[in-house]
Design a protein around this motif. Structure first.
Motif, mmCIF file in Angstrom:
data_model
loop_
_atom_site.group_PDB
_atom_site.id
_atom_site.type_symbol
_atom_site.label_atom_id
_atom_site.label_comp_id
_atom_site.label_asym_id
_atom_site.label_seq_id
_atom_site.Cartn_x
_atom_site.Cartn_y
_atom_site.Cartn_z
ATOM 1 N N GLN A 75 0.829 -1.206 0.000
ATOM 2 C CA GLN A 75 0.000 0.000 0.000
ATOM 3 C C GLN A 75 0.861 1.252 0.000
ATOM 4 O OE1 GLN A 75 -3.176 0.090 2.932
ATOM 5 N NE2 GLN A 75 -2.902 2.289 3.229
ATOM 6 N N THR A 76 0.532 2.182 -0.900
ATOM 7 C CA THR A 76 1.179 3.487 -0.941
ATOM 8 C C THR A 76 0.100 4.532 -1.180
ATOM 9 O OG1 THR A 76 1.621 3.190 -3.309
ATOM 10 C CG2 THR A 76 3.414 2.659 -1.787
ATOM 11 N N GLY A 77 0.461 5.794 -1.046
ATOM 12 C CA GLY A 77 -0.516 6.855 -1.251
ATOM 13 C C GLY A 77 0.159 8.150 -1.633
ATOM 14 N N GLY A 78 -0.666 9.170 -1.856
ATOM 15 C CA GLY A 78 -0.129 10.469 -2.223
ATOM 16 C C GLY A 78 -1.187 11.323 -2.878
ATOM 17 N N ILE A 112 8.115 6.505 -15.328
ATOM 18 C CA ILE A 112 8.080 6.078 -13.931
ATOM 19 C C ILE A 112 9.480 6.286 -13.375
ATOM 20 C CG2 ILE A 112 7.649 4.182 -12.332
ATOM 21 C CD1 ILE A 112 5.851 2.952 -14.491
ATOM 22 N N GLY A 113 9.590 7.198 -12.423
ATOM 23 C CA GLY A 113 10.895 7.541 -11.883
ATOM 24 C C GLY A 113 11.085 7.049 -10.467
ATOM 25 N N ASN A 114 12.292 6.597 -10.176
ATOM 26 C CA ASN A 114 12.671 6.175 -8.833
ATOM 27 C C ASN A 114 13.760 7.130 -8.351
ATOM 28 O OD1 ASN A 114 14.011 4.884 -6.595
ATOM 29 N ND2 ASN A 114 13.075 2.944 -7.222
ATOM 30 N N TYR A 124 3.974 10.392 -4.942
ATOM 31 C CA TYR A 124 3.858 9.440 -3.843
ATOM 32 C C TYR A 124 4.448 10.020 -2.564
ATOM 33 C CZ TYR A 124 2.560 5.822 -7.196
ATOM 34 O OH TYR A 124 1.911 5.088 -8.163
ATOM 35 N N GLU A 125 3.792 9.688 -1.446
ATOM 36 C CA GLU A 125 4.279 10.135 -0.145
ATOM 37 C C GLU A 125 5.529 9.360 0.243
ATOM 38 O OE1 GLU A 125 0.965 9.345 2.362
ATOM 39 O OE2 GLU A 125 -0.094 11.203 1.846
ATOM 40 N N ASP A 126 6.380 10.004 1.051
ATOM 41 C CA ASP A 126 7.529 9.304 1.621
ATOM 42 C C ASP A 126 7.027 8.150 2.488
ATOM 43 O OD1 ASP A 126 9.254 11.080 0.403
ATOM 44 O OD2 ASP A 126 9.305 12.430 2.136
ATOM 45 N N PRO A 127 7.725 7.026 2.534
ATOM 46 C CA PRO A 127 9.092 6.846 2.029
ATOM 47 C C PRO A 127 9.178 6.358 0.583
ATOM 48 C CG PRO A 127 8.451 4.929 3.282
ATOM 49 C CD PRO A 127 7.281 5.881 3.346
ATOM 50 N N SER A 128 8.054 6.300 -0.133
ATOM 51 C CA SER A 128 8.120 5.823 -1.515
ATOM 52 C C SER A 128 8.935 6.794 -2.366
ATOM 53 C CB SER A 128 6.718 5.696 -2.106
ATOM 54 O OG SER A 128 6.797 5.387 -3.490
ATOM 55 N N PRO A 129 9.886 6.283 -3.159
ATOM 56 C CA PRO A 129 10.700 7.161 -4.002
ATOM 57 C C PRO A 129 10.116 7.358 -5.402
ATOM 58 C CG PRO A 129 11.589 4.953 -4.095
ATOM 59 C CD PRO A 129 10.359 4.882 -3.201
ATOM 60 N N MET A 130 8.892 6.869 -5.642
ATOM 61 C CA MET A 130 8.376 6.794 -7.002
ATOM 62 C C MET A 130 7.665 8.077 -7.440
ATOM 63 S SD MET A 130 9.554 3.871 -7.540
ATOM 64 C CE MET A 130 8.973 3.690 -9.225
ATOM 65 N N ARG A 131 7.746 8.336 -8.740
ATOM 66 C CA ARG A 131 6.974 9.376 -9.414
ATOM 67 C C ARG A 131 6.445 8.788 -10.716
ATOM 68 N NH1 ARG A 131 11.030 14.290 -10.140
ATOM 69 N NH2 ARG A 131 12.528 12.573 -10.207
ATOM 70 N N VAL A 132 5.213 9.143 -11.071
ATOM 71 C CA VAL A 132 4.638 8.739 -12.354
ATOM 72 C C VAL A 132 4.114 9.994 -13.037
ATOM 73 C CG1 VAL A 132 2.883 7.369 -13.538
ATOM 74 C CG2 VAL A 132 3.999 6.460 -11.488
#
Length: 216
Positions: A73-76, A107-109, A90-98
């Motif tokens: 589960q992730t969110g943002g 899709i960036g990490n 995406y909220e921390d700690p997720s490093p992702m961007r779409v």
């Protein structure tokens, strides 16, 4: 989304228990919908009206909770501008961007400093972000109407194989509640949205892809 703002009080408190409910709903609806032929998937006027309303909303922003194939589960926050533009922060700690800028999806990490790049036309997001959803077209895999939910499954085998996108709408308010993308391996990623605002002014920079970072 008839009104310019939709709030879901329980949104921020969504938990893994809620994911179990979503999975059960998808398992109940998915097989019968995907088995339907385009001819058998003739949408009712209500379903088409909901789809027309959704596609008439040109800009949208809000919060989301995403559930991955393994239950992660992730969110943002998300932003949409038709045609073709979307961004997930995406909220921390997720490093992702779409980000989709209307023609390309990346899709960036941020942690790994990597980028995956795809043509928008080859992803099911193209159907979600199009100017119009035509439920009579051969992209419709199924439409299911219930008292509290209308589920529409879209796919295009010629463009992206067996991948599909399932959209779930509230039949009374016309709100988009959730979408699920099923990939070629049959794995589902679901996104629930809440605290949605429509008809908002969005800076074009929101959907700008940092190509200078990608080319490094």
């Amino acid at each position: 989304m008839r009104n310019n703002e939709t709030t879901t009080p329980s949104g921020p408190a969504i938990t893994r228990r809620c994911f179990v409910g979503i999975a059960a709903l998808l398992l109940a609806a998915g097989p019968s919908l995907l088995a339907a032929s385009p001819a058998a998937a003739q949408a009712s006027s209500t379903a088409q009206r909901i789809a027309d309303h959704f596609s008439s909303v040109k800009t949208m922003m809000g919060e989301f909770v995403q559930f991955g194939p393994r239950g992660e589960q992730t969110g943002g926050k998300f932003y949409i501008s038709r045609p073709g533009k979307i961004r997930f922060n995406y909220e921390d700690p997720s490093p992702m961007r779409v980000i989709s800028d209307g023609s390309t999806v990346v899709i960036g990490n941020r942690k790994m400093k990597t980028w995956d790049v795809y043509p928008l036309s080859k992803t099911p997001l193209k159907l979600l972000l199009g100017n119009r959803i035509d439920l009579q077209s051969n992209m419709v895999r199924g439409v299911k109407e219930e008292d509290d939910l209308i589920t529409i499954v879209l796919g295009d085998r010629n463009m992206f194989g067996t991948s599909t996108i399932t959209m779930m709408f509230d039949p009374k308010t016309y709100d988009l509640r959730q979408w699920t993308i099923r990939d070629a391996q049959g794995k589902d990623t679901s996104v629930m949205i809440f605290n949605v605002k429509t008809g908002v002014q969005l800076d074009p920079k929101v959907f700008a892809i940092p190509y200078s970072e990608i080319r490094r």
